[in-house]
Design an enzyme around this catalytic site. Structure first.
Site: not given
Length: 73
Positions: A41, A44
């Site tokens: 991600c 993230c």
């Protein structure tokens, strides 16, 4: 320093959260990491260093749970 805990998936998260009932709990749900420690991600990956840097500001009796949510699929 607050307690730091890592877990994988919703079942482990629920079990871990139950252990800390009544405490202040901060949780980061993140894409699971590869062998190099990078999450699939991109958001993230951008947020992780900022969050890690600021964990020093949470209460000492709090708990920080880092929960990997699995592969992108």
């Amino acid at each position: 320093m607050a307690k730091h805990v890592k877990c994988e998936g919703i079942d482990e998260f629920k079990a871990e959260a139950q252990k800390h009932k009544g405490k202040t709990v901060f949780v980061l749900f993140s894409g699971s990491t590869d062998k190099d420690g990078k999450s699939w991600c991109p958001d993230c990956e951008t947020a992780h260093p900022v969050i890690e840097r600021n964990l020093q500001h949470i209460p000492e009796d709090a708990v920080y749970i880092y929960c990997s949510v699995g592969d992108r699929d």
